[in-house]
Design a protein around this motif. Structure first.
Motif, PDB file in Angstrom:
ATOM      1  N   SER A  10     -11.383 -38.815   6.019  1.00 57.43           N
ATOM      2  CA  SER A  10     -12.425 -39.136   4.446  1.00 57.43           C
ATOM      3  C   SER A  10     -12.478 -40.916   3.969  1.00 57.43           C
ATOM      4  O   SER A  10     -13.010 -40.888   3.024  1.00 57.43           O
ATOM      5  N   SER A  11     -11.661 -41.422   5.523  1.00 60.11           N
ATOM      6  CA  SER A  11     -12.003 -42.610   4.835  1.00 60.11           C
ATOM      7  C   SER A  11     -13.653 -42.871   5.502  1.00 60.11           C
ATOM      8  O   SER A  11     -14.259 -44.628   4.713  1.00 60.11           O
ATOM      9  N   ASP A  12     -13.574 -43.150   6.555  1.00 52.80           N
ATOM     10  CA  ASP A  12     -15.492 -42.940   7.269  1.00 52.80           C
ATOM     11  C   ASP A  12     -16.051 -42.089   7.167  1.00 52.80           C
ATOM     12  O   ASP A  12     -17.445 -42.581   7.914  1.00 52.80           O
ATOM     13  N   GLY A  13     -15.894 -40.492   6.888  1.00 56.66           N
ATOM     14  CA  GLY A  13     -17.045 -39.791   7.066  1.00 56.66           C
ATOM     15  C   GLY A  13     -16.958 -39.525   7.977  1.00 56.66           C
ATOM     16  O   GLY A  13     -17.639 -38.445   8.262  1.00 56.66           O
ATOM     17  N   ASN A  14     -16.330 -39.781   9.315  1.00 52.15           N
ATOM     18  CA  ASN A  14     -16.456 -38.829  10.600  1.00 52.15           C
ATOM     19  C   ASN A  14     -16.454 -37.226  10.601  1.00 52.15           C
ATOM     20  O   ASN A  14     -15.736 -36.950   9.676  1.00 52.15           O
ATOM     21  N   THR A  15     -17.040 -37.057  11.247  1.00 48.91           N
ATOM     22  CA  THR A  15     -16.540 -35.506  11.479  1.00 48.91           C
ATOM     23  C   THR A  15     -17.060 -35.029  13.015  1.00 48.91           C
ATOM     24  O   THR A  15     -17.030 -35.363  13.891  1.00 48.91           O
ATOM     25  N   TYR A  16     -16.289 -33.116  12.638  1.00 46.45           N
ATOM     26  CA  TYR A  16     -15.974 -32.622  13.558  1.00 46.45           C
ATOM     27  C   TYR A  16     -16.151 -30.991  13.670  1.00 46.45           C
ATOM     28  O   TYR A  16     -15.852 -30.574  12.174  1.00 46.45           O
ATOM     29  N   TYR A  17     -17.017 -30.352  14.092  1.00 45.80           N
ATOM     30  CA  TYR A  17     -17.676 -28.744  14.038  1.00 45.80           C
ATOM     31  C   TYR A  17     -17.009 -28.000  15.533  1.00 45.80           C
ATOM     32  O   TYR A  17     -17.377 -28.508  16.294  1.00 45.80           O
ATOM     33  N   ALA A  18     -16.491 -26.950  15.265  1.00 43.84           N
ATOM     34  CA  ALA A  18     -16.505 -26.154  16.117  1.00 43.84           C
ATOM     35  C   ALA A  18     -17.668 -25.435  16.909  1.00 43.84           C
ATOM     36  O   ALA A  18     -18.395 -25.480  15.799  1.00 43.84           O
ATOM     37  N   ASP A  19     -17.644 -25.341  17.873  1.00 47.98           N
ATOM     38  CA  ASP A  19     -19.107 -25.008  18.953  1.00 47.98           C
ATOM     39  C   ASP A  19     -20.063 -23.423  17.717  1.00 47.98           C
ATOM     40  O   ASP A  19     -20.728 -23.827  17.473  1.00 47.98           O
ATOM     41  N   SER A  20     -18.472 -22.615  16.725  1.00 45.96           N
ATOM     42  CA  SER A  20     -19.570 -21.530  16.274  1.00 45.96           C
ATOM     43  C   SER A  20     -19.947 -22.254  15.391  1.00 45.96           C
ATOM     44  O   SER A  20     -20.931 -21.139  15.148  1.00 45.96           O
ATOM     45  N   VAL A  21     -19.814 -23.184  14.494  1.00 45.45           N
ATOM     46  CA  VAL A  21     -20.167 -22.885  13.096  1.00 45.45           C
ATOM     47  C   VAL A  21     -21.476 -24.240  13.645  1.00 45.45           C
ATOM     48  O   VAL A  21     -22.130 -24.527  12.729  1.00 45.45           O
ATOM     49  N   GLN A  22     -21.363 -25.439  14.697  1.00 43.47           N
ATOM     50  CA  GLN A  22     -22.481 -26.075  14.406  1.00 43.47           C
ATOM     51  C   GLN A  22     -23.645 -26.021  14.201  1.00 43.47           C
ATOM     52  O   GLN A  22     -24.525 -25.088  14.838  1.00 43.47           O
ATOM     53  N   GLY A  23     -24.339 -26.955  13.040  1.00 42.88           N
ATOM     54  CA  GLY A  23     -25.045 -26.231  13.085  1.00 42.88           C
ATOM     55  C   GLY A  23     -25.942 -25.563  12.050  1.00 42.88           C
ATOM     56  O   GLY A  23     -27.052 -25.663  10.988  1.00 42.88           O
ATOM     57  N   ARG A  24     -24.615 -25.018  11.331  1.00 41.35           N
ATOM     58  CA  ARG A  24     -24.756 -23.857  10.665  1.00 41.35           C
ATOM     59  C   ARG A  24     -24.259 -24.454   9.410  1.00 41.35           C
ATOM     60  O   ARG A  24     -24.804 -24.550   7.548  1.00 41.35           O
ATOM     61  N   PHE A  25     -22.938 -24.995   9.754  1.00 42.78           N
ATOM     62  CA  PHE A  25     -22.064 -25.486   8.571  1.00 42.78           C
ATOM     63  C   PHE A  25     -22.114 -27.528   8.258  1.00 42.78           C
ATOM     64  O   PHE A  25     -21.622 -27.677   9.272  1.00 42.78           O
ATOM     65  N   THR A  26     -22.116 -27.560   6.712  1.00 38.65           N
ATOM     66  CA  THR A  26     -21.561 -29.028   7.331  1.00 38.65           C
ATOM     67  C   THR A  26     -20.458 -29.592   6.470  1.00 38.65           C
ATOM     68  O   THR A  26     -20.671 -28.265   4.912  1.00 38.65           O
ATOM     69  N   ILE A  27     -19.475 -30.154   6.626  1.00 42.75           N
ATOM     70  CA  ILE A  27     -18.320 -30.746   5.660  1.00 42.75           C
ATOM     71  C   ILE A  27     -18.901 -31.571   5.155  1.00 42.75           C
ATOM     72  O   ILE A  27     -19.817 -32.832   5.682  1.00 42.75           O
ATOM     73  N   SER A  28     -18.398 -32.548   4.033  1.00 45.01           N
ATOM     74  CA  SER A  28     -18.787 -33.616   3.375  1.00 45.01           C
ATOM     75  C   SER A  28     -17.357 -33.630   1.998  1.00 45.01           C
ATOM     76  O   SER A  28     -16.613 -32.764   1.741  1.00 45.01           O
ATOM     77  N   ARG A  29     -17.372 -35.361   1.397  1.00 43.01           N
ATOM     78  CA  ARG A  29     -16.432 -35.347   0.673  1.00 43.01           C
ATOM     79  C   ARG A  29     -16.868 -36.044  -0.422  1.00 43.01           C
ATOM     80  O   ARG A  29     -17.922 -37.046  -0.539  1.00 43.01           O
ATOM     81  N   ASP A  30     -16.408 -36.198  -1.476  1.00 45.43           N
ATOM     82  CA  ASP A  30     -17.006 -36.481  -3.108  1.00 45.43           C
ATOM     83  C   ASP A  30     -16.054 -37.629  -3.610  1.00 45.43           C
ATOM     84  O   ASP A  30     -14.479 -36.379  -3.712  1.00 45.43           O
ATOM     85  N   TYR A  31     -15.462 -38.666  -3.386  1.00 44.73           N
ATOM     86  CA  TYR A  31     -14.470 -39.290  -4.120  1.00 44.73           C
ATOM     87  C   TYR A  31     -14.307 -39.370  -4.899  1.00 44.73           C
ATOM     88  O   TYR A  31     -13.046 -39.148  -5.860  1.00 44.73           O
ATOM     89  N   ALA A  32     -15.022 -39.533  -5.839  1.00 45.42           N
ATOM     90  CA  ALA A  32     -15.493 -39.600  -7.297  1.00 45.42           C
ATOM     91  C   ALA A  32     -14.571 -38.622  -7.814  1.00 45.42           C
ATOM     92  O   ALA A  32     -13.590 -38.109  -8.594  1.00 45.42           O
ATOM     93  N   LYS A  33     -14.831 -37.057  -7.167  1.00 41.47           N
ATOM     94  CA  LYS A  33     -14.509 -35.524  -7.574  1.00 41.47           C
ATOM     95  C   LYS A  33     -13.316 -35.282  -6.664  1.00 41.47           C
ATOM     96  O   LYS A  33     -12.187 -34.572  -6.881  1.00 41.47           O
ATOM     97  N   SER A  34     -12.582 -36.075  -5.916  1.00 43.63           N
ATOM     98  CA  SER A  34     -11.659 -35.751  -4.470  1.00 43.63           C
ATOM     99  C   SER A  34     -11.221 -34.347  -3.986  1.00 43.63           C
ATOM    100  O   SER A  34     -10.586 -33.867  -4.529  1.00 43.63           O
ATOM    101  N   THR A  35     -12.663 -34.320  -3.670  1.00 40.40           N
ATOM    102  CA  THR A  35     -12.751 -33.085  -3.464  1.00 40.40           C
ATOM    103  C   THR A  35     -13.924 -32.660  -1.910  1.00 40.40           C
ATOM    104  O   THR A  35     -14.755 -33.930  -2.225  1.00 40.40           O
ATOM    105  N   VAL A  36     -13.483 -31.920  -1.672  1.00 40.46           N
ATOM    106  CA  VAL A  36     -14.365 -32.055   0.259  1.00 40.46           C
ATOM    107  C   VAL A  36     -15.021 -30.200  -0.046  1.00 40.46           C
ATOM    108  O   VAL A  36     -14.291 -29.435  -0.477  1.00 40.46           O
ATOM    109  N   TYR A  37     -15.956 -30.061   1.160  1.00 35.75           N
ATOM    110  CA  TYR A  37     -16.982 -29.390   0.456  1.00 35.75           C
ATOM    111  C   TYR A  37     -17.535 -28.798   1.840  1.00 35.75           C
ATOM    112  O   TYR A  37     -17.109 -29.298   2.757  1.00 35.75           O
ATOM    113  N   LEU A  38     -17.679 -27.536   2.509  1.00 35.91           N
ATOM    114  CA  LEU A  38     -18.114 -26.587   3.428  1.00 35.91           C
ATOM    115  C   LEU A  38     -19.218 -26.012   2.803  1.00 35.91           C
ATOM    116  O   LEU A  38     -18.993 -24.615   2.432  1.00 35.91           O
TER     117      LEU A  38
END
Length: 129
Positions: free
Chosen positions: A53-81
């Motif tokens: 959450s602090s720097d936005g670095n991400t990791y993805y499992a091979d099975s979802v790489q290229g299809r899924f995206t993780i992100s966070r919104d500080y203002a809403k204190s919410t993480v999305y997939l």
């Protein structure tokens, strides 16, 4: 106490898209790594994607790489997939989880070892025609 509440799971057709949300409360978001995990019937829980959450670095499992995206919104204190090109094999209960930044060295370690101290209750995603 940190609390995580998932939402957004539903039935979707193969090839479709879905966005899951994880609302985080109780502590500032940037104290934690946040991960999405999933568990299908009869299978072990597995890490899908994890984010610092602090720097936005991400990791993805091979099975979802290229299809899924993780992100966070500080203002809403919410993480999305964001999940695109969904397959029947993506069917599972999806959990949001958190661990203090200092307790796990990398996002990959969090996801691969399923290491988290706080868990949501999960949201069901079913991919079927």
């Amino acid at each position: 106490q940190l609390q995580l509440v998932e939402s957004g799971g539903t039935l979707v057709q193969p090839g479709g898209s879905l966005r899951l949300s994880c609302a985080v409360s109780g502590f500032p978001l940037d104290y934690f790594r946040i991960g999405w995990f999933r568990q299908a019937p009869g299978k072990e829980r597995e890490g899908v994607s994890c984010i610092s959450s602090s720097d936005g670095n991400t990791y993805y499992a091979d099975s979802v790489q290229g299809r899924f995206t993780i992100s966070r919104d500080y203002a809403k204190s919410t993480v999305y997939l964001q999940m695109n090109s969904l397959k029947p094999g993506d069917t599972a209960v999806y959990y949001c989880a958190a661990v203090n930044n200092w307790r796990v060295s990398t996002n990959q370690a969090m996801c691969v070892t399923v290491r988290a101290d706080y868990w949501g209750r999960g949201t069901q995603v079913t991919v079927s025609s």
